[in-house]
Design a protein around this motif. Structure first.
Motif, mmCIF file in Angstrom:
data_model
loop_
_atom_site.group_PDB
_atom_site.id
_atom_site.type_symbol
_atom_site.label_atom_id
_atom_site.label_comp_id
_atom_site.label_asym_id
_atom_site.label_seq_id
_atom_site.Cartn_x
_atom_site.Cartn_y
_atom_site.Cartn_z
ATOM 1 N N ILE A 29 0.829 -1.209 0.000
ATOM 2 C CA ILE A 29 0.000 0.000 0.000
ATOM 3 C C ILE A 29 0.862 1.257 0.000
ATOM 4 N N TYR A 30 1.932 1.269 0.782
ATOM 5 C CA TYR A 30 2.827 2.433 0.763
ATOM 6 C C TYR A 30 3.459 2.607 -0.621
ATOM 7 N N SER A 31 3.792 1.503 -1.273
ATOM 8 C CA SER A 31 4.364 1.581 -2.628
ATOM 9 C C SER A 31 3.343 2.148 -3.606
ATOM 10 N N TRP A 32 2.118 1.684 -3.486
ATOM 11 C CA TRP A 32 1.046 2.195 -4.345
ATOM 12 C C TRP A 32 0.856 3.696 -4.124
ATOM 13 N N LEU A 33 0.807 4.106 -2.871
ATOM 14 C CA LEU A 33 0.630 5.526 -2.563
ATOM 15 C C LEU A 33 1.815 6.351 -3.058
ATOM 16 N N GLN A 70 -10.812 -1.746 5.631
ATOM 17 C CA GLN A 70 -9.864 -1.253 6.633
ATOM 18 C C GLN A 70 -10.254 0.140 7.140
ATOM 19 N N ASP A 71 -11.526 0.399 7.224
ATOM 20 C CA ASP A 71 -12.033 1.697 7.704
ATOM 21 C C ASP A 71 -11.674 2.861 6.781
ATOM 22 N N LEU A 72 -11.508 2.563 5.513
ATOM 23 C CA LEU A 72 -11.203 3.615 4.540
ATOM 24 C C LEU A 72 -12.284 3.697 3.455
ATOM 25 N N ALA A 73 -13.482 3.242 3.787
ATOM 26 C CA ALA A 73 -14.565 3.188 2.797
ATOM 27 C C ALA A 73 -14.909 4.575 2.258
ATOM 28 N N LYS A 74 -14.928 5.567 3.124
ATOM 29 C CA LYS A 74 -15.275 6.928 2.689
ATOM 30 C C LYS A 74 -14.278 7.429 1.637
ATOM 31 N N GLN A 75 -13.001 7.266 1.923
ATOM 32 C CA GLN A 75 -11.972 7.731 0.993
ATOM 33 C C GLN A 75 -11.998 6.930 -0.310
ATOM 34 N N ILE A 76 -12.205 5.626 -0.197
ATOM 35 C CA ILE A 76 -12.253 4.782 -1.398
ATOM 36 C C ILE A 76 -13.481 5.122 -2.239
ATOM 37 N N ASN A 77 -14.587 5.418 -1.600
ATOM 38 C CA ASN A 77 -15.775 5.846 -2.358
ATOM 39 C C ASN A 77 -15.491 7.132 -3.122
ATOM 40 N N THR A 78 -14.746 8.033 -2.513
ATOM 41 C CA THR A 78 -14.375 9.272 -3.205
ATOM 42 C C THR A 78 -13.485 8.966 -4.405
ATOM 43 N N VAL A 79 -12.539 8.053 -4.229
ATOM 44 C CA VAL A 79 -11.678 7.649 -5.349
ATOM 45 C C VAL A 79 -12.528 7.047 -6.467
ATOM 46 N N ARG A 80 -13.422 6.143 -6.105
ATOM 47 C CA ARG A 80 -14.271 5.493 -7.114
ATOM 48 C C ARG A 80 -15.179 6.506 -7.818
ATOM 49 N N ASN A 81 -15.761 7.417 -7.056
ATOM 50 C CA ASN A 81 -16.621 8.441 -7.661
ATOM 51 C C ASN A 81 -15.828 9.346 -8.597
ATOM 52 N N SER A 82 -14.603 9.652 -8.220
ATOM 53 C CA SER A 82 -13.750 10.476 -9.082
ATOM 54 C C SER A 82 -13.430 9.747 -10.383
ATOM 55 N N GLN A 105 -7.173 14.204 -3.333
ATOM 56 C CA GLN A 105 -7.515 14.545 -1.950
ATOM 57 C C GLN A 105 -7.813 13.270 -1.158
ATOM 58 N N ALA A 106 -8.533 12.347 -1.787
ATOM 59 C CA ALA A 106 -8.843 11.077 -1.118
ATOM 60 C C ALA A 106 -7.583 10.235 -0.928
ATOM 61 N N ILE A 107 -6.702 10.249 -1.910
ATOM 62 C CA ILE A 107 -5.460 9.472 -1.817
ATOM 63 C C ILE A 107 -4.596 9.981 -0.660
ATOM 64 N N THR A 108 -4.458 11.301 -0.533
ATOM 65 C CA THR A 108 -3.641 11.821 0.572
ATOM 66 C C THR A 108 -4.305 11.544 1.919
ATOM 67 N N GLU A 109 -5.621 11.552 1.942
ATOM 68 C CA GLU A 109 -6.333 11.227 3.183
ATOM 69 C C GLU A 109 -6.106 9.760 3.567
ATOM 70 N N ILE A 110 -6.060 8.884 2.582
ATOM 71 C CA ILE A 110 -5.751 7.471 2.843
ATOM 72 C C ILE A 110 -4.356 7.354 3.458
ATOM 73 N N LEU A 111 -3.407 8.050 2.876
ATOM 74 C CA LEU A 111 -2.036 8.011 3.389
ATOM 75 C C LEU A 111 -1.978 8.478 4.842
ATOM 76 N N ILE A 112 -2.565 9.620 5.123
ATOM 77 C CA ILE A 112 -2.526 10.171 6.483
ATOM 78 C C ILE A 112 -3.219 9.231 7.469
ATOM 79 N N THR A 113 -4.360 8.702 7.079
ATOM 80 C CA THR A 113 -5.101 7.795 7.962
ATOM 81 C C THR A 113 -4.276 6.553 8.279
ATOM 82 N N LEU A 114 -3.662 5.974 7.267
ATOM 83 C CA LEU A 114 -2.840 4.779 7.487
ATOM 84 C C LEU A 114 -1.642 5.082 8.380
ATOM 85 N N LEU A 115 -0.993 6.197 8.152
ATOM 86 C CA LEU A 115 0.169 6.550 8.967
ATOM 87 C C LEU A 115 -0.237 6.802 10.418
#
Length: 197
Positions: free
Chosen positions: A12-16, A47-59, A180-190
């Motif tokens: 996941i870190y590599s993907w980000l 992994q509790d990132l549904a909101k951010q992933i939904n934003t990615v999918r909608n984008s 915006q969703a991708i950076t939020e995923i990164l921050i949440t995971l960290l």
């Protein structure tokens, strides 16, 4: 609750790192739109990132309706990360740290780069305070199994400037909210990684 094993973190870190290092090509965007990343998105949603992933999918869905979608997403990337510091959220620690903090960061980053003999593509020409360099070092620490060093690196070196970076990213208006969703995923995971330490 976010629970990732070492291999999952590295992936996941590599993907980000890859997605935040440069604009997606037309072919890469097509892979996203064709569902190649659906298993990853499903996993992250669990992994509790549904909101951010939904934003990615909608984008991605929003982009599928545009004739030059990859150029639109590239424009979003440029607006967010490549303009001047007033109009963009520059992905460099130097944009958010004091001179003293930055000098400490650079010294430590350069030490780690030397220690792990990491070299970057000279065509990228990114200085050592770029987000991609930090993430590459985090990946290296994770691969080496040094959990305590990884946690320390996240807490004292990454989050020290990524939190204000993310706040700025979230305020910038772009055509989509993909990055915006991708950076939020990164921050949440960290953040979760540090809290679990």
């Amino acid at each position: 609750m976010i629970t990732l094993n070492t291999e999952e973190k590295i992936f996941i870190y590599s993907w980000l790192k890859n997605i935040l290092s440069h604009e997606l090509t037309e072919q890469q965007l097509q892979q996203y739109q064709q569902g190649v990343f659906t298993p990853l998105f499903d996993f992250l949603s669990e992994q509790d990132l549904a909101k951010q992933i939904n934003t990615v999918r909608n984008s991605l869905m929003q982009l599928s309706n545009l004739p030059l979608a990859h150029l639109e997403l590239a424009a979003d990337f440029a607006q967010l990360f490549l303009l001047n510091g007033e109009n963009s959220a520059l992905p460099y620690a130097s944009a958010y740290l004091s001179e003293k903090e930055l000098n400490q960061h650079i010294a430590f980053i350069d030490h780690l780069l030397f220690k792990y003999q990491l070299k970057f593509d000279h065509n990228l020409r990114e200085p050592s305070d770029h987000l991609a360099v930090y993430l590459e070092l985090l990946i290296t620490l994770e691969k080496s199994g040094q959990k305590e060093k990884s946690f320390n690196f996240i807490q004292h070196y990454l989050l020290a400037w990524l939190i204000p970076f993310n706040k700025k990213v979230q305020k910038i208006k772009t055509e989509t909210s993909f990055y915006q969703a991708i950076t939020e995923i990164l921050i949440t995971l960290l953040n979760k990684n540090v809290k679990l330490s």
